[in-house]
Scaffold this motif. Structure first.
Motif, PDB file in Angstrom:
ATOM      1  N   LYS A 289     -11.077   3.048 -11.794  1.00  0.00           N
ATOM      2  CA  LYS A 289     -12.481   2.650 -11.874  1.00  0.00           C
ATOM      3  C   LYS A 289     -13.273   3.069 -10.635  1.00  0.00           C
ATOM      4  O   LYS A 289     -14.500   2.994 -10.630  1.00  0.00           O
ATOM      5  CB  LYS A 289     -12.574   1.141 -12.077  1.00  0.00           C
ATOM      6  CG  LYS A 289     -11.953   0.646 -13.376  1.00  0.00           C
ATOM      7  CD  LYS A 289     -12.683   1.199 -14.584  1.00  0.00           C
ATOM      8  CE  LYS A 289     -12.075   0.668 -15.870  1.00  0.00           C
ATOM      9  NZ  LYS A 289     -12.863   1.055 -17.060  1.00  0.00           N
ATOM     10  N   PHE A 290     -12.570   3.453  -9.595  1.00  0.00           N
ATOM     11  CA  PHE A 290     -13.226   3.994  -8.407  1.00  0.00           C
ATOM     12  C   PHE A 290     -12.376   5.153  -7.900  1.00  0.00           C
ATOM     13  O   PHE A 290     -11.193   5.271  -8.235  1.00  0.00           O
ATOM     14  CB  PHE A 290     -13.389   2.913  -7.323  1.00  0.00           C
ATOM     15  CG  PHE A 290     -12.088   2.309  -6.855  1.00  0.00           C
ATOM     16  CD1 PHE A 290     -11.429   2.804  -5.744  1.00  0.00           C
ATOM     17  CD2 PHE A 290     -11.524   1.232  -7.530  1.00  0.00           C
ATOM     18  CE1 PHE A 290     -10.226   2.258  -5.301  1.00  0.00           C
ATOM     19  CE2 PHE A 290     -10.325   0.664  -7.099  1.00  0.00           C
ATOM     20  CZ  PHE A 290      -9.675   1.175  -5.989  1.00  0.00           C
ATOM     21  N   ASP A 291     -12.960   6.025  -7.126  1.00  0.00           N
ATOM     22  CA  ASP A 291     -12.259   7.203  -6.622  1.00  0.00           C
ATOM     23  C   ASP A 291     -11.365   6.826  -5.443  1.00  0.00           C
ATOM     24  O   ASP A 291     -11.769   6.049  -4.574  1.00  0.00           O
ATOM     25  CB  ASP A 291     -13.256   8.268  -6.175  1.00  0.00           C
ATOM     26  CG  ASP A 291     -14.074   8.827  -7.326  1.00  0.00           C
ATOM     27  OD1 ASP A 291     -13.556   8.839  -8.455  1.00  0.00           O
ATOM     28  OD2 ASP A 291     -15.239   9.227  -7.082  1.00  0.00           O
ATOM     29  N   TYR A 292     -10.173   7.377  -5.419  1.00  0.00           N
ATOM     30  CA  TYR A 292      -9.296   7.208  -4.261  1.00  0.00           C
ATOM     31  C   TYR A 292      -8.421   8.443  -4.123  1.00  0.00           C
ATOM     32  O   TYR A 292      -8.207   9.199  -5.082  1.00  0.00           O
ATOM     33  CB  TYR A 292      -8.451   5.937  -4.354  1.00  0.00           C
ATOM     34  CG  TYR A 292      -7.659   5.761  -5.635  1.00  0.00           C
ATOM     35  CD1 TYR A 292      -6.420   6.368  -5.816  1.00  0.00           C
ATOM     36  CD2 TYR A 292      -8.141   4.943  -6.661  1.00  0.00           C
ATOM     37  CE1 TYR A 292      -5.691   6.184  -6.982  1.00  0.00           C
ATOM     38  CE2 TYR A 292      -7.419   4.755  -7.826  1.00  0.00           C
ATOM     39  CZ  TYR A 292      -6.203   5.372  -7.981  1.00  0.00           C
ATOM     40  OH  TYR A 292      -5.477   5.182  -9.145  1.00  0.00           O
ATOM     41  N   ASP A 293      -7.941   8.661  -2.899  1.00  0.00           N
ATOM     42  CA  ASP A 293      -7.162   9.848  -2.581  1.00  0.00           C
ATOM     43  C   ASP A 293      -5.675   9.602  -2.760  1.00  0.00           C
ATOM     44  O   ASP A 293      -5.200   8.462  -2.749  1.00  0.00           O
ATOM     45  CB  ASP A 293      -7.414  10.266  -1.123  1.00  0.00           C
ATOM     46  CG  ASP A 293      -8.852  10.665  -0.875  1.00  0.00           C
ATOM     47  OD1 ASP A 293      -9.476  11.201  -1.812  1.00  0.00           O
ATOM     48  OD2 ASP A 293      -9.337  10.435   0.256  1.00  0.00           O
ATOM     49  N   GLU A 294      -4.931  10.692  -2.901  1.00  0.00           N
ATOM     50  CA  GLU A 294      -3.478  10.594  -2.925  1.00  0.00           C
ATOM     51  C   GLU A 294      -2.994  10.040  -1.582  1.00  0.00           C
ATOM     52  O   GLU A 294      -3.484  10.427  -0.514  1.00  0.00           O
ATOM     53  CB  GLU A 294      -2.864  11.969  -3.176  1.00  0.00           C
ATOM     54  CG  GLU A 294      -1.365  11.931  -3.421  1.00  0.00           C
ATOM     55  CD  GLU A 294      -0.826  13.288  -3.833  1.00  0.00           C
ATOM     56  OE1 GLU A 294       0.405  13.448  -3.860  1.00  0.00           O
ATOM     57  OE2 GLU A 294      -1.642  14.187  -4.126  1.00  0.00           O
ATOM     58  N   ASP A 295      -2.055   9.118  -1.664  1.00  0.00           N
ATOM     59  CA  ASP A 295      -1.462   8.446  -0.494  1.00  0.00           C
ATOM     60  C   ASP A 295      -2.412   7.489   0.215  1.00  0.00           C
ATOM     61  O   ASP A 295      -2.076   6.946   1.266  1.00  0.00           O
ATOM     62  CB  ASP A 295      -0.915   9.461   0.522  1.00  0.00           C
ATOM     63  CG  ASP A 295       0.238  10.273  -0.046  1.00  0.00           C
ATOM     64  OD1 ASP A 295       0.988   9.714  -0.862  1.00  0.00           O
ATOM     65  OD2 ASP A 295       0.366  11.455   0.335  1.00  0.00           O
ATOM     66  N   GLU A 296      -3.602   7.262  -0.321  1.00  0.00           N
ATOM     67  CA  GLU A 296      -4.510   6.260   0.254  1.00  0.00           C
ATOM     68  C   GLU A 296      -3.869   4.876   0.146  1.00  0.00           C
ATOM     69  O   GLU A 296      -3.318   4.518  -0.904  1.00  0.00           O
ATOM     70  CB  GLU A 296      -5.839   6.286  -0.496  1.00  0.00           C
ATOM     71  CG  GLU A 296      -6.866   5.289   0.017  1.00  0.00           C
ATOM     72  CD  GLU A 296      -8.218   5.467  -0.661  1.00  0.00           C
ATOM     73  OE1 GLU A 296      -8.948   4.471  -0.766  1.00  0.00           O
ATOM     74  OE2 GLU A 296      -8.532   6.599  -1.081  1.00  0.00           O
ATOM     75  N   THR A 297      -3.929   4.099   1.197  1.00  0.00           N
ATOM     76  CA  THR A 297      -3.341   2.762   1.199  1.00  0.00           C
ATOM     77  C   THR A 297      -4.334   1.777   0.605  1.00  0.00           C
ATOM     78  O   THR A 297      -5.397   1.517   1.181  1.00  0.00           O
ATOM     79  CB  THR A 297      -2.946   2.324   2.616  1.00  0.00           C
ATOM     80  OG1 THR A 297      -1.983   3.254   3.133  1.00  0.00           O
ATOM     81  CG2 THR A 297      -2.321   0.934   2.602  1.00  0.00           C
ATOM     82  N   ILE A 298      -3.979   1.245  -0.558  1.00  0.00           N
ATOM     83  CA  ILE A 298      -4.856   0.346  -1.318  1.00  0.00           C
ATOM     84  C   ILE A 298      -4.185  -1.013  -1.451  1.00  0.00           C
ATOM     85  O   ILE A 298      -3.011  -1.103  -1.832  1.00  0.00           O
ATOM     86  CB  ILE A 298      -5.153   0.919  -2.716  1.00  0.00           C
ATOM     87  CG1 ILE A 298      -5.780   2.316  -2.608  1.00  0.00           C
ATOM     88  CG2 ILE A 298      -6.052  -0.020  -3.499  1.00  0.00           C
ATOM     89  CD1 ILE A 298      -5.993   2.992  -3.944  1.00  0.00           C
ATOM     90  N   VAL A 299      -4.937  -2.064  -1.163  1.00  0.00           N
ATOM     91  CA  VAL A 299      -4.419  -3.426  -1.299  1.00  0.00           C
ATOM     92  C   VAL A 299      -5.234  -4.173  -2.353  1.00  0.00           C
ATOM     93  O   VAL A 299      -6.355  -4.612  -2.086  1.00  0.00           O
ATOM     94  CB  VAL A 299      -4.476  -4.187   0.037  1.00  0.00           C
ATOM     95  CG1 VAL A 299      -4.017  -5.640  -0.161  1.00  0.00           C
ATOM     96  CG2 VAL A 299      -3.611  -3.504   1.087  1.00  0.00           C
ATOM     97  N   PRO A 300      -4.720  -4.304  -3.578  1.00  0.00           N
ATOM     98  CA  PRO A 300      -5.353  -5.190  -4.553  1.00  0.00           C
ATOM     99  C   PRO A 300      -4.984  -6.640  -4.215  1.00  0.00           C
ATOM    100  O   PRO A 300      -3.806  -6.972  -4.031  1.00  0.00           O
ATOM    101  CB  PRO A 300      -4.728  -4.770  -5.885  1.00  0.00           C
ATOM    102  CG  PRO A 300      -3.995  -3.484  -5.607  1.00  0.00           C
ATOM    103  CD  PRO A 300      -3.605  -3.546  -4.169  1.00  0.00           C
ATOM    104  N   ALA A 301      -6.001  -7.504  -4.138  1.00  0.00           N
ATOM    105  CA  ALA A 301      -5.768  -8.915  -3.840  1.00  0.00           C
ATOM    106  C   ALA A 301      -5.577  -9.659  -5.160  1.00  0.00           C
ATOM    107  O   ALA A 301      -6.536  -9.888  -5.901  1.00  0.00           O
ATOM    108  CB  ALA A 301      -6.938  -9.488  -3.060  1.00  0.00           C
ATOM    109  N   LEU A 302      -4.329 -10.007  -5.455  1.00  0.00           N
ATOM    110  CA  LEU A 302      -4.013 -10.748  -6.678  1.00  0.00           C
ATOM    111  C   LEU A 302      -4.253 -12.223  -6.383  1.00  0.00           C
ATOM    112  O   LEU A 302      -3.411 -12.910  -5.825  1.00  0.00           O
ATOM    113  CB  LEU A 302      -2.571 -10.490  -7.100  1.00  0.00           C
ATOM    114  CG  LEU A 302      -2.144  -9.016  -7.186  1.00  0.00           C
ATOM    115  CD1 LEU A 302      -0.749  -8.899  -7.777  1.00  0.00           C
ATOM    116  CD2 LEU A 302      -3.138  -8.189  -7.996  1.00  0.00           C
TER     117      LEU A 302
END
Length: 403
Positions: A289-302
């Motif tokens: 749903k949004f753009d992100y790069d390969e290997d970008e560190t993403i933290v979804p807050a569950l």
């Protein structure tokens, strides 16, 4: 105005009541997306959701007179439990107004933490109206679910933990209902690491923040409709909206089917139970749903795991349907011996496993010489579903897909 110092002070107040929850790398979602996905598991928080943080900080800052008078609030469930536990631990009486159709599990849990529960209204907004009436009539202090700087500061302690456990984080993905959670987290992160992105996520059926940002001012929806009951609010807060405008880089929305898929993945692959609101950040990542790069560190807050079991059953089935794992069909057979066997031979050939069959000779929708059959099946994915349905139709069967 909420500042980093307020969140640091809140951290000291809530540390004995709330837990520092895990932040875990996910090999599964990293492989699926190409990013470095790490899950912030507030599902392991006391009361099963993040709300205990803000509730504890707010009650800790009440005057003695306010504590003696007791507190009242409105909540769809998680804030209710947070206020109930925080109040009980502080020796404060609490009264919680919850929507009439709040999940049974959340109502029972709130009562178990020591609160008096009042059921009123169709949704959070109507419950809040009743809670404010009680505030005026009985002299209790109202503890807002999100539109309060002390509550925002308590929720912001999650941002402190994310930066402590993952200082290299590039993007944090946070659900939005009224905006208290994302206001606190975004403030904590942006005031320490301003280049880190903060992405907000709402359900399509409760997208007040997204529409408010488009218009440049707070708007209120006529109604909300989503399985993510924890973020089913008609509007973002008057106090939270400026923080969303200032600190949140982008707000996106996800559909209920996408939420269901994320929830099923979390159950099956991560062995983690989340509620609908807790699944929306991962859904936003998985469905790009949004753009992100390969290997970008993403933290979804569950953000929480308090889901009613009846709701969970429906969500799991929907998630299986969306991933081609469950199929329900209806077709018409001649009412003669062997007709069902002929149909089932195709099932066997295509290895479609049967959950249940309903065979109805009395349906008014078919000729008297025919019989209607509804069948529930376990499938192996979208390609399996497509080839199986094609085989049935090639064999002359008219098939209606029911689910």
């Amino acid at each position: 105005m909420l500042e980093l110092d307020d969140i640091l002070e809140a951290h000291e107040r809530v540390r004995e009541t709330s837990r520092h929850t895990p932040l875990e790398h996910s090999h599964t979602y990293s492989a699926m997306t190409g990013a470095d996905v790490r899950l912030k598991l507030e599902t392991f928080q006391r009361t099963g959701a993040f709300k205990i943080r803000g509730a504890t900080n707010r009650i800790a800052t009440l005057s003695e007179a306010q504590k003696d008078a007791g507190v009242v609030t409105a909540s769809a469930g998680n804030h209710a439990q947070g206020v109930a536990l925080a109040a009980t631990r502080s020796g404060v009486d609490s009264k919680i107004v919850m929507p009439e159709h709040a999940p049974i599990s959340k109502v029972k849990a709130t009562k178990s933490y020591g609160a008096e529960v009042v059921l009123s209204g169709r949704d959070y907004n109507e419950a809040a109206e009743r809670a404010h009436e009680i505030e005026r009539e009985e002299g209790h202090t109202y503890v807002h679910a999100f539109d309060d700087e002390y509550v925002m500061a308590g929720q912001g302690t999650i941002g402190l933990e994310i930066l402590e456990d993952c200082p290299e984080v590039d993007t944090v993905v946070v659900p939005i209902g009224g905006g208290g959670l994302i206001s606190g987290i975004a403030t904590a992160i942006k005031e320490q690491k301003p280049d880190t992105r903060v992405i907000g996520v709402q359900a399509d059926g409760a997208s007040s923040a997204a529409k408010s940002l488009e218009k440049g001012e707070r708007i209120s929806l006529d109604g909300v409709d989503t399985i993510a009951d924890g973020i089913a609010t008609r509007s973002v807060g008057e106090r939270t909206f400026p923080y969303i405008q200032e600190y949140v880089d982008e707000v996106v929305t996800v559909s209920d089917p996408e939420i269901a898929v994320a929830l099923v993945y979390l159950l099956e692959r991560s062995k983690t139970l989340v509620e609908g609101a807790g699944a929306v950040p991962l859904a936003a990542v998985l469905f790009e749903k949004f753009d992100y790069d390969e290997d970008e560190t993403i933290v979804p807050a569950l953000c929480g795991g308090n889901i009613d079991l009846n709701t969970l059953t429906n969500v799991i089935v929907r998630g299986l349907v969306e991933t081609g794992r469950y199929l329900k069909i209806r077709t018409v057979l001649k009412d003669r011996p062997g007709a069902l066997e002929d149909l089932l031979d195709i099932f066997t050939e295509h290895r479609a496993n049967i959950y249940a069959i309903h065979h109805d000779r009395t349906s008014r929708d078919v000729e008297m010489s025919d019989t209607e059959v509804e069948i529930e099946l376990e499938m192996r994915g979208p390609d399996h579903v497509d080839s199986f349905l094609a085989a049935l139709r090639d064999a002359g069967y008219e098939v209606d897909v029911l689910a």
